[in-house]
Design a protein around this motif. Structure first.
Motif, PDB file in Angstrom:
ATOM      1  N   TRP A 159      -6.462  20.507   1.299  1.00  0.00           N
ATOM      2  CA  TRP A 159      -7.915  20.448   1.146  1.00  0.00           C
ATOM      3  C   TRP A 159      -8.383  18.995   1.037  1.00  0.00           C
ATOM      4  N   THR A 160      -9.522  18.699   1.669  1.00  0.00           N
ATOM      5  CA  THR A 160     -10.170  17.422   1.408  1.00  0.00           C
ATOM      6  C   THR A 160     -10.933  17.521   0.094  1.00  0.00           C
ATOM      7  N   GLY A 161     -11.123  16.382  -0.574  1.00  0.00           N
ATOM      8  CA  GLY A 161     -11.856  16.359  -1.837  1.00  0.00           C
ATOM      9  C   GLY A 161     -11.148  15.447  -2.827  1.00  0.00           C
ATOM     10  N   THR A 205     -16.550  13.452  -0.623  1.00  0.00           N
ATOM     11  CA  THR A 205     -16.899  14.012   0.675  1.00  0.00           C
ATOM     12  C   THR A 205     -16.192  13.302   1.831  1.00  0.00           C
ATOM     13  N   GLN A 212     -19.968  23.338   6.028  1.00  0.00           N
ATOM     14  CA  GLN A 212     -19.044  22.205   5.955  1.00  0.00           C
ATOM     15  C   GLN A 212     -18.380  21.949   7.307  1.00  0.00           C
ATOM     16  N   VAL A 217     -19.210  19.026  -0.978  1.00  0.00           N
ATOM     17  CA  VAL A 217     -18.027  19.692  -1.518  1.00  0.00           C
ATOM     18  C   VAL A 217     -18.493  20.757  -2.501  1.00  0.00           C
ATOM     19  N   LEU A 235     -13.230  20.321  -6.490  1.00  0.00           N
ATOM     20  CA  LEU A 235     -14.314  20.130  -5.533  1.00  0.00           C
ATOM     21  C   LEU A 235     -13.683  20.009  -4.145  1.00  0.00           C
ATOM     22  N   LEU A 236     -13.934  21.014  -3.303  1.00  0.00           N
ATOM     23  CA  LEU A 236     -13.226  21.133  -2.035  1.00  0.00           C
ATOM     24  C   LEU A 236     -14.177  20.979  -0.853  1.00  0.00           C
ATOM     25  N   GLY A 237     -13.628  20.443   0.233  1.00  0.00           N
ATOM     26  CA  GLY A 237     -14.370  20.334   1.479  1.00  0.00           C
ATOM     27  C   GLY A 237     -13.823  21.307   2.499  1.00  0.00           C
TER      28      GLY A 237
END
Length: 605
Positions: free
Chosen positions: A487-489, A492, A520, A571, A586-588
């Motif tokens: 996951w990105t985060g 942002t 997203q 996110v 907090l995920l993107g």
């Protein structure tokens, strides 16, 4: 309140009185708003446990919540409701219960909350006995139920021993505070009045849903039984007359806006309630999770990560867009499903009535296949209204089918055509070459085929060789299929460094395992060493999204380290979506793979 007043509140509450054409209106209202702006649960038991801070996030609320729900809002919302002739409503409700429910309780779990749904045995009684039942659920529905729901709630009058006079005074006073009041018997007039009140484009047609098949008619019932029903609904009858009077007063000033004219005349409204981007945008990116501005779309549905809208019940459907310039435009249309595959051969695309040539590409990874339609809209096909370029994008199929026609065991009798998930429009002037040119999807297939045969490629390996130069990522994890992703985060922006393979021209591919929401993916921006990439979104089996772009450098520099940057628009934490979740990260977007592949030259392709 002035009948032409534009409401200041940004929230809308459809106070759905049962058996008043509410299911049909719900579907129409949903098309006016993006999925993310619609409160997802229509049960009062769940709503009562929702923090008020959560209520701030949504714009549209739909459900049998009664007038009491108004007090849950931070400020009074714009309320919408429809009443029905009380005798007709009692007969319809009885018929619906009698045909659809079994006399036994059922426990339903919604968001971890147990809700008991019970239908009394009295629903199986003859009508004459049913209306005399003192069972609370039946008594509530037979005796002035519309007034009770508009005064406070269905069980309120029994709990507090409210007299009919107090019930009338409270319900009548509340009805006067409602911004859009209609009746089933004059439903189309109500739609016009509501659209004028909220400065929405006028509904073009009504698709009826949740219609009781074997409904009793007044002519089927004895005069004595009708008189008994009327006697039990004197407050409802008075309230219905009040609603009819309100609608008559508003009817005289209706101004039916031509749909295309209102696109041009209300650009700010279009940006907030409809599908168009503001006129200064350089492109139009429509997703089916956005508000739908068009006609003859029967429902919005979701399959895995993706929303789509079905055309139907007629054979012609359309979408309206205000575009940035009176110029030639590239278009790309994603069709994830078709009720019958051969309908794709009969599909005609038009722009303001002008037939469009297009290329149709099948995605072989899906069964049934998905389709991508691409082509060019010439500038002369675009019309201008009040100086604003407008495109009516039309979809016409030879006929529609119901799932029941194709499978006798299906209970779905909707007439369906094609399902549309995305439409993208880009001015040719600002995009000198199409994003993977319209005429060269075959070239893309050839490129991918060559790459699959061993063309040089640089890629991420989350397991065996995790990237050493990466920032803005969570630790890798594995999906249900065993494939790794990350996951990105929490920010942002996320970056990763990759070494270029030999070559000057490259195909950049991103496999997305998941995202917290569709926005997203739609809003994802990717760049290499600060140079933005022009992304094309496609599909691959098992992925939430497949994105690709072409990138060229002047001189081949094998081994050169480049920084790939991913920027998501926002996110979110799983706990924000599901309060019971322990995950507060907090995920993107979740990335399964990134590949930079050396392309053969155009001649080789």
């Amino acid at each position: 309140m002035g009948q032409n007043t534009v409401m200041s509140s940004s929230q809308y509450y459809f106070l759905h009185l049962p058996k008043t054409a509410g299911s049909s209106l719900r579907e129409m209202l949903k098309f006016r708003f993006a999925v993310k702006d619609i409160f997802p649960i229509d049960r009062i038991q769940v709503l009562q446990q929702t923090p008020k801070l959560e209520i701030h996030k949504y714009k549209l609320f739909l459900g049998h919540f009664d007038y009491q729900f108004v007090h849950y809002f931070p400020q009074k919302p714009n309320i919408i409701t429809v009443l029905r002739d009380p005798v007709e409503r009692v007969l319809s409700n009885y018929s619906y219960w009698h045909d659809n429910f079994q006399a036994k309780p059922e426990i339903v779990v919604i968001n971890g909350i147990e809700v008991e749904e019970s239908v009394p045995e009295q629903v199986m009684l003859p009508l004459e006995e049913f209306i005399e039942s003192d069972f609370p659920d039946v008594w509530d529905e037979v005796n002035n139920s519309q007034a009770a729901r508009l005064a406070h709630s269905l069980g309120w009058r029994r709990e507090y021993n409210i007299s009919d006079d107090e019930l009338w005074q409270t319900a009548s006073r509340n009805l006067e505070t409602i911004e859009a009041v209609g009746t089933v018997e004059d439903f189309n007039t109500f739609l016009d009045v509501m659209c004028q009140r909220f400065n929405w484009f006028t509904f073009e047609e009504t698709v009826k849903t949740n219609v009781t098949k074997n409904r009793l008619r007044v002519s089927d019932v004895s005069p004595e039984t009708i008189r008994r029903i009327e006697a039990k609904n004197q407050v409802d009858i008075a309230l219905y007359r009040q609603a009819t009077d309100i609608l008559k007063k508003q009817k005289a000033s209706i101004r039916r806006y031509h749909l295309l004219a209102q696109i041009a005349r209300t650009p700010s409204n279009a940006a907030s309630h409809q599908t168009m981007k503001p006129a200064q945008s350089q492109q139009v990116d429509f997703a089916a999770s956005d508000p739908v501005l068009g006609k003859n779309w029967i429902s919005r549905e979701q399959l895995a990560w993706e929303y789509f809208i079905w055309s139907g019940p007629g054979t012609y459907s359309n979408l309206y867009f205000a575009v940035p310039a009176h110029d030639d435009h590239w278009f790309e249309i994603n069709i994830p499903m078709c009720i019958r595959p051969w309908l794709m051969d009969s599909l005609k695309l038009t722009a303001n009535g002008n037939l469009l040539e297009h290329v149709t590409v099948k995605d072989p990874y899906f069964k049934p296949p998905r389709y991508i339609l691409t082509g060019r809209i010439p500038a002369e096909a675009i019309i201008e209204i009040d100086g604003v370029p407008v495109i009516e994008l039309g979809f016409e199929v030879e006929r529609t089918y119901s799932p029941q026609e194709l499978n006798p065991e299906s209970t779905d009798n909707r007439q369906l055509g094609i399902a549309v998930s995305h439409v993208r429009l880009r001015p040719v002037r600002s995009t000198p070459a199409p994003l993977l040119p319209t005429a060269s999807f075959a070239r893309l297939d050839a490129l991918v085929a060559r790459l699959q045969k061993g063309q040089a490629v640089a890629r991420l390996d989350w397991v065996h060789q995790p990237p050493a130069l990466a920032d803005g990522w969570y630790d890798p994890e594995h999906g249900e299929d065993g494939q790794p992703f990350a996951w990105t985060g929490p920010a942002t922006r996320s970056t990763v460094a990759l070494a270029l393979p030999p070559g000057k021209s490259f195909l950049i591919e991103l496999d997305l395992h998941a995202a917290m929401d569709e926005g997203q993916i739609d809003g994802l921006r990717v760049s290499i060493d600060g140079q933005p990439l022009r992304l094309v979104r496609g599909t691959r089996h098992g992925l939430a999204g497949w994105l690709c772009a072409e990138w060229t450098i002047a001189v081949s520099d094998p081994g050169r380290i480049v920084t790939l940057t991913l920027d998501v628009p926002h996110v979110a934490s799983p706990r924000e979506r599901i309060p019971e979740s322990p995950d507060i990260r907090l995920l993107g977007v979740a990335v399964r793979d990134i590949r930079i592949s050396a392309q053969p030259t155009l001649d080789e392709a």
